[in-house]
Design a protein around this motif. Structure first.
Motif, short mmCIF file in Angstrom:
data_model
loop_
_atom_site.label_atom_id
_atom_site.label_comp_id
_atom_site.label_asym_id
_atom_site.label_seq_id
_atom_site.Cartn_x
_atom_site.Cartn_y
_atom_site.Cartn_z
N SER A 1 -9.19 -12.74 11.05
CA SER A 1 -8.00 -12.00 11.52
C SER A 1 -7.20 -11.45 10.34
O SER A 1 -6.58 -10.39 10.44
CB SER A 1 -7.14 -12.87 12.44
N THR A 2 -7.25 -12.15 9.20
CA THR A 2 -6.57 -11.62 8.01
C THR A 2 -7.24 -10.32 7.56
O THR A 2 -6.56 -9.35 7.21
CB THR A 2 -6.59 -12.68 6.87
N ALA A 3 -8.55 -10.30 7.62
CA ALA A 3 -9.28 -9.06 7.26
C ALA A 3 -8.92 -7.94 8.23
O ALA A 3 -8.76 -6.78 7.83
CB ALA A 3 -10.79 -9.33 7.26
N GLN A 4 -8.75 -8.28 9.51
CA GLN A 4 -8.35 -7.26 10.49
C GLN A 4 -6.96 -6.71 10.18
O GLN A 4 -6.72 -5.51 10.32
CB GLN A 4 -8.36 -7.86 11.91
N LEU A 5 -6.09 -7.60 9.75
CA LEU A 5 -4.73 -7.14 9.40
C LEU A 5 -4.77 -6.16 8.24
O LEU A 5 -4.07 -5.14 8.23
CB LEU A 5 -3.86 -8.33 9.01
N GLU A 6 -5.60 -6.49 7.26
CA GLU A 6 -5.73 -5.58 6.10
C GLU A 6 -6.29 -4.24 6.54
O GLU A 6 -5.83 -3.18 6.11
CB GLU A 6 -6.60 -6.22 5.02
N ALA A 7 -7.25 -4.29 7.44
CA ALA A 7 -7.85 -3.04 7.95
C ALA A 7 -6.81 -2.24 8.75
O ALA A 7 -6.75 -1.01 8.65
CB ALA A 7 -9.05 -3.36 8.83
N LEU A 8 -5.99 -2.94 9.50
CA LEU A 8 -4.96 -2.25 10.29
C LEU A 8 -3.95 -1.56 9.36
O LEU A 8 -3.56 -0.41 9.59
CB LEU A 8 -4.24 -3.25 11.21
N ALA A 9 -3.55 -2.27 8.31
CA ALA A 9 -2.60 -1.68 7.35
C ALA A 9 -3.19 -0.40 6.77
O ALA A 9 -2.52 0.63 6.68
CB ALA A 9 -2.27 -2.69 6.26
N LYS A 10 -4.44 -0.48 6.39
CA LYS A 10 -5.13 0.67 5.78
C LYS A 10 -5.16 1.83 6.77
O LYS A 10 -4.86 2.98 6.43
CB LYS A 10 -6.55 0.24 5.43
N GLU A 11 -5.51 1.52 8.00
CA GLU A 11 -5.63 2.56 9.01
C GLU A 11 -4.28 3.21 9.30
O GLU A 11 -4.18 4.42 9.48
CB GLU A 11 -6.23 1.95 10.29
N LEU A 12 -3.23 2.41 9.32
CA LEU A 12 -1.90 2.95 9.62
C LEU A 12 -1.41 3.89 8.53
O LEU A 12 -0.60 4.78 8.78
CB LEU A 12 -0.89 1.81 9.80
N LEU A 13 -1.91 3.67 7.33
CA LEU A 13 -1.45 4.52 6.22
C LEU A 13 -2.41 5.65 5.93
O LEU A 13 -2.33 6.32 4.94
CB LEU A 13 -1.22 3.66 4.97
N GLN B 1 0.82 -1.22 0.00
CA GLN B 1 0.00 0.00 0.00
C GLN B 1 0.85 1.27 0.00
O GLN B 1 0.34 2.37 0.16
CB GLN B 1 -0.95 -0.01 1.21
N GLY B 2 2.18 1.12 -0.14
CA GLY B 2 3.02 2.30 -0.35
C GLY B 2 3.74 2.83 0.87
O GLY B 2 4.31 3.92 0.84
N CYS B 3 3.76 2.07 1.97
CA CYS B 3 4.49 2.52 3.15
C CYS B 3 5.99 2.61 2.80
O CYS B 3 6.56 1.65 2.29
CB CYS B 3 4.27 1.53 4.29
N PRO B 4 6.64 3.75 3.05
CA PRO B 4 8.03 3.90 2.60
C PRO B 4 9.03 2.99 3.33
O PRO B 4 10.07 2.64 2.78
CB PRO B 4 8.35 5.36 2.89
N LYS B 5 8.70 2.59 4.55
CA LYS B 5 9.64 1.74 5.28
C LYS B 5 8.89 0.96 6.36
O LYS B 5 8.06 1.51 7.09
CB LYS B 5 10.71 2.64 5.94
#
Ligand code: FEO
Length: 383
Positions: free
Chosen positions: A371-383, A268-272
């Protein structure tokens, strides 16, 4: 090594040490810096760790020849800088020791050293060596309460005590100053950001062209870079864009979740994304990453009604070092009663300005669709 025409480096490199201050790995050794200022009067800036006393005295003699040092300036009483004071005074008993009142008490306690010739100095006091006019700057808690720094107006040199220091001996080349300076800063001084900010403000009135720290290289180019980093670190600001993920994993399932999150963040484009396995990494590296980036994900298991020990130790290190101003996402794993997220959250109760993501990932033993869906949601939220 000459720093200026009249300031010489007389420090030593330690390649015997395994753990600095009993806990920090120093693969590339450690430098204990000391300097001599040659003028009508001679000043030696700090001593070195006791095992290197003879070498240090030899370095001083090579610079001063038959002359006798007039002053030994003790900026910091911690043993890595003060355990050769006794040897110095045996060699030159007439020299005057210049230091803060607290430092004199400390060297008495630590080494039973009680110099007869002593000059007590405090913030703002000056000492003339002839052409070199030294001004002392009180720097309490950077890194101990007795610390003073010293500014030489003639050569515009700041002797900065532990500040602007780093791990690593000076005979090992390292391209990236910040890497080991950051690990050193957050491990050793990180808790005292307010005090570092106070000193940075005091130093702003001096025209500093060279910084001579007690560890690491002398800094004489692009000083704005180092000062900016110290300002960011001590104000608990975000240095780099990215996410630090720190985890423990018992059977590999939590690690799988972490790797999936890493992949998702990068996709999703996180630089690091800086990932640390807390059971295996140098925890000081994980601490510096947690402070370097603005976002942190903690992933661990519920364990004995608590959280996995390495994670507990890690969070304790963060809170002890005044962790603040960050966004934290949590991943918990538990087979019969997951508690880890709640416990981790509670450990930051007293930390300032911590925002938790709305998404918390709960794994029941191993990843599933939910839990995989939660991980995807977490990634989205962090970015
Ligand atoms: Fe390098 Fe705080 O001693």
């Amino acid at each position: 090594m000459k720093i200026t025409d009249t300031i010489h480096y007389v420090g030593v490199n330690d390649h015997k040490l395994d753990l600095f201050e009993g806990q920090y790995e120093v693969e590339n050794g450690m430098a204990y810096n000391s300097y001599v200022i040659l003028d009508e009067k001679i000043a030696v800036m700090d001593s070195v760790e006791g095992g290197f006393g003879e070498e240090w005295l030899g370095n001083i003699k090579a610079v001063i020849g038959d002359r006798t040092p007039d002053y030994l300036i003790v900026q910091h009483a911690e043993p890595d800088h003060s355990s050769s004071i006794k040897a110095f005074l045996e060699c030159w008993p007439e020299a005057e020791v210049v230091s803060s009142a607290q430092a004199f008490n400390m060297i008495k306690q630590l080494f039973d050293v009680n110099p007869v010739n002593r000059k007590l100095v405090k913030d703002g006091d000056t000492l003339s060596l002839g052409e070199h006019e030294l001004t002392f700057v009180g720097a309490p808690m950077v890194h101990w309460p007795e610390v003073i720094m010293t500014y030489d107006a003639k050569d515009r040199v700041l002797f900065s005590a532990d500040a602007f220091g780093k791990f690593g001996a000076l005979d090992v080349e390292e391209d990236d100053w910040a890497c080991e300076a950051r690990r050193y800063y957050f491990g050793i001084v990180g808790r005292f950001g307010v005090q570092v900010q106070t000193v940075l403000k005091k130093l702003a009135k001096f025209d500093v062209q060279t910084i001579c720290p007690l560890h690491g290289p002398v800094l004489n180019e692009n000083l704005g870079y180092y000062l900016d980093l110290y300002n960011t670190w001590s104000s608990y600001g975000v240095e780099s864009e990215g996410v630090a993920i720190c985890y423990t994993s018992v059977y590999g399932n939590t690690e799988k979740a972490v790797r999936l999150l890493e992949e998702e963040l990068l996709k999703q484009g996180c630089p690091k994304v800086a990932v640390s396995d807390l059971a295996r990494c140098d925890m000081a590296e994980a601490v510096e990453d947690a402070f370097r980036y603005g976002k942190l994900v903690l992933a661990t298991t519920t364990y004995d009604g608590d959280i996995f020990p390495y994670m507990k130790e890690f969070i304790n290190k963060l809170t002890q070092h005044n962790y603040q101003n960050r966004t934290i996402g949590l991943i918990e794993n538990g087979t019969w009663g997951p508690l880890a997220a709640k416990i981790m959250k509670g450990m930051f109760e007293k930390s300032k300005n911590i925002t938790f993501t709305e998404t918390t990932v709960t794994i029941r033993s191993a990843l599933n669709d939910a839990s995989t869906a939660q991980l995807e949601a977490l990634a989205k939220e962090l970015l």
